[in-house]
Design an enzyme around this catalytic site. Structure first.
Site, PDB file in Angstrom:
ATOM      1  N   HIS A  61       0.874  -1.167   0.000  1.00 41.29           N
ATOM      2  CA  HIS A  61       0.000   0.000   0.000  1.00 41.29           C
ATOM      3  C   HIS A  61       0.914   1.221   0.000  1.00 41.29           C
ATOM      4  O   HIS A  61       2.134   1.111   0.164  1.00 41.29           O
ATOM      5  CB  HIS A  61      -0.895   0.012   1.237  1.00 41.29           C
ATOM      6  N   GLU A  63       1.517   3.670   2.146  1.00 49.84           N
ATOM      7  CA  GLU A  63       2.304   3.895   3.354  1.00 49.84           C
ATOM      8  C   GLU A  63       3.466   2.911   3.445  1.00 49.84           C
ATOM      9  O   GLU A  63       4.597   3.295   3.770  1.00 49.84           O
ATOM     10  CB  GLU A  63       1.429   3.743   4.615  1.00 49.84           C
ATOM     11  N   CYS A  86      -5.204   1.652   6.570  1.00 49.75           N
ATOM     12  CA  CYS A  86      -5.995   0.467   6.912  1.00 49.75           C
ATOM     13  C   CYS A  86      -5.586  -0.061   8.283  1.00 49.75           C
ATOM     14  O   CYS A  86      -4.424  -0.018   8.672  1.00 49.75           O
ATOM     15  CB  CYS A  86      -5.870  -0.603   5.840  1.00 49.75           C
ATOM     16  N   CYS A  95      -1.586  -0.926   7.557  1.00 47.28           N
ATOM     17  CA  CYS A  95      -0.738   0.256   7.368  1.00 47.28           C
ATOM     18  C   CYS A  95      -0.701   1.108   8.637  1.00 47.28           C
ATOM     19  O   CYS A  95       0.333   1.685   8.970  1.00 47.28           O
ATOM     20  CB  CYS A  95      -1.230   1.081   6.186  1.00 47.28           C
TER      21      CYS A  95
END
Length: 169
Positions: A61, A63, A86, A95
Site C-alpha cells: 500500500h 504507506e 488500513c 498500514c
C-alpha cells in the site's frame, strides 16, 4: 498555526504535502485496481524524504511503499496520506500498525476510509498509540480523484460525506 510543540505545521504546508501525496496516488493507476489509488509522502524538517502509492493487489500500500525506503528513527516524520490507513490485515498487513511500529508520531489524512472493515478504525488505532492525527486536509480534492474507485472497491454509492475543516485528534 502550531498544532503541538513537537510538530509545527501551517495549513498551507499541510495542503502542499497532501497535494504531493495526491500526485503520488495518481501514479497507482491502473495497476492498483481494484484497490483505490492512494498516495503517501513522508516529511521530515519540511522536506519529502520518501513517497509511495498503492501497488498491485497483494503488494505494498502507499504507506508501506514509503516506509520501505527508510531506516532508523522516524519519530520526527509526518506521514501525509490521501486515505485513512488500513487497520486490518487483508492481502497486506495493516498500514496503521506499520506507521505505529515505525515510530511515526503524526499522520495527516485527507479523508476517512468508507470501507466498513476500516471506517475510522485506522484513525483510532493511530490515536490509541499516541499518534497525533489530522483528518480533512484537501478532502474534497482528493475525493474527486479517489471517490470513483472507492465506490467500485467497496460497493458504496454515497460519497457525499466530507469534513469541511481539518480536525486534529
Amino acid at each position: 498555526m502550531r498544532l503541538n510543540s513537537t510538530f509545527p505545521i501551517m495549513p498551507s504546508l499541510a495542503k502542499h504535502f497532501m497535494r504531493l501525496a495526491q500526485l503520488e496516488g495518481r501514479k497507482a493507476l491502473p495497476k492498483c485496481l481494484p484497490n483505490p489509488p492512494i498516495g503517501c509522502v513522508l516529511v521530515r524538517d519540511g522536506r519529502v524524504i520518501a513517497s509511495g502509492y498503492t501497488q498491485s493487489p497483494g503488494q505494498y500500500h502507499a504507506e508501506a511503499m514509503a516506509l520501505s525506503q527508510l531506516e532508523g528513527d522516524l519519530s520526527d516524520v509526518i506521514a501525509n496520506v490521501t486515505l485513512e490507513p488500513c487497520s486490518f490485515h487483508g492481502r497486506t498487513p495493516s498500514c496503521a500498525k506499520a506507521l505505529v511500529t515505525r515510530g511515526i508520531k503524526r499522520v495527516v489524512v485527507s479523508m476517512p476510509d468508507p470501507d466498513p472493515r476500516n471506517a475510522g478504525a485506522g484513525i483510532e488505532m493511530l490515536k490509541a498509540a499516541g499518534v497525533e492525527v489530522t483528518v480533512g486536509v484537501l478532502e474534497k480534492s482528493v475525493l474527486k480523484d479517489i471517490g470513483p474507485y472507492l465506490a467500485k472497491s467497496y460497493g458504496h454509492g454515497d460519497k457525499d460525506s466530507h469534513v469541511d475543516t481539518p480536525m486534529t485528534y
